[in-house]
Write a protein that holds these residues in place. Structure first.
Motif, mmCIF file in Angstrom:
data_model
loop_
_atom_site.group_PDB
_atom_site.id
_atom_site.type_symbol
_atom_site.label_atom_id
_atom_site.label_comp_id
_atom_site.label_asym_id
_atom_site.label_seq_id
_atom_site.Cartn_x
_atom_site.Cartn_y
_atom_site.Cartn_z
ATOM 1 N N GLU A 10 0.776 -1.076 0.218
ATOM 2 C CA GLU A 10 0.007 0.173 -0.015
ATOM 3 C C GLU A 10 0.886 1.276 0.039
ATOM 4 O OE1 GLU A 10 -3.413 0.541 0.162
ATOM 5 O OE2 GLU A 10 -3.651 -1.720 -0.130
ATOM 6 N N PRO A 11 0.583 2.409 -0.708
ATOM 7 C CA PRO A 11 1.410 3.388 -0.816
ATOM 8 C C PRO A 11 1.150 4.296 0.613
ATOM 9 C CG PRO A 11 -0.722 3.758 -1.958
ATOM 10 C CD PRO A 11 -0.676 2.325 -1.578
ATOM 11 N N VAL A 13 1.371 7.316 1.360
ATOM 12 C CA VAL A 13 0.662 8.825 1.145
ATOM 13 C C VAL A 13 -0.115 8.577 -0.294
ATOM 14 C CG1 VAL A 13 0.999 11.007 0.867
ATOM 15 C CG2 VAL A 13 2.693 9.770 2.191
ATOM 16 N N ASP A 14 -1.549 9.177 -0.135
ATOM 17 C CA ASP A 14 -2.233 9.350 -1.262
ATOM 18 C C ASP A 14 -1.831 10.450 -2.384
ATOM 19 O OD1 ASP A 14 -4.453 9.278 -2.948
ATOM 20 O OD2 ASP A 14 -5.831 9.966 -1.582
ATOM 21 N N VAL A 15 -0.972 9.947 -3.159
ATOM 22 C CA VAL A 15 -0.278 11.093 -4.293
ATOM 23 C C VAL A 15 -1.770 12.179 -4.819
ATOM 24 C CG1 VAL A 15 0.815 10.912 -6.298
ATOM 25 C CG2 VAL A 15 1.267 8.889 -4.899
ATOM 26 N N THR A 16 -2.984 11.666 -5.010
ATOM 27 C CA THR A 16 -3.845 12.265 -5.456
ATOM 28 C C THR A 16 -4.093 13.695 -4.654
ATOM 29 O OG1 THR A 16 -5.037 10.388 -6.258
ATOM 30 C CG2 THR A 16 -6.238 12.589 -6.202
ATOM 31 N N VAL A 17 -3.917 13.520 -3.207
ATOM 32 C CA VAL A 17 -4.139 14.419 -2.296
ATOM 33 C C VAL A 17 -3.053 15.492 -2.603
ATOM 34 C CG1 VAL A 17 -4.435 15.179 0.385
ATOM 35 C CG2 VAL A 17 -5.617 13.069 -0.802
ATOM 36 N N HIS A 19 -1.142 15.814 -5.190
ATOM 37 C CA HIS A 19 -1.164 16.595 -6.492
ATOM 38 C C HIS A 19 -1.951 17.932 -6.333
ATOM 39 C CE1 HIS A 19 0.652 13.442 -9.216
ATOM 40 N NE2 HIS A 19 1.678 13.760 -8.284
#
Length: 47
Positions: A10-11, A13-17, A19
């Motif tokens: 699982e990553p 950190v949420d990369v979408t957040v 960005h």
């Protein structure tokens, strides 16, 4: 060992957040930078 499927990672950190936050900060910098330049608050060699 052999033939076993690797566990999904699982990553952290949420990369979408991230960005979205980068885009938000970029827009704010552009907004304030443009008005500061127009108001003469930023030194510039060429206008």
């Amino acid at each position: 060992m052999f033939g076993a499927e690797p566990a999904a990672v699982e990553p952290l950190v949420d990369v979408t957040v991230l960005h979205a936050k980068i885009d938000e900060l970029t827009l704010a910098n552009d907004f304030f930078g443009r008005y500061a330049w127009e108001a003469g608050l930023l030194p510039s060699a060429k206008r």
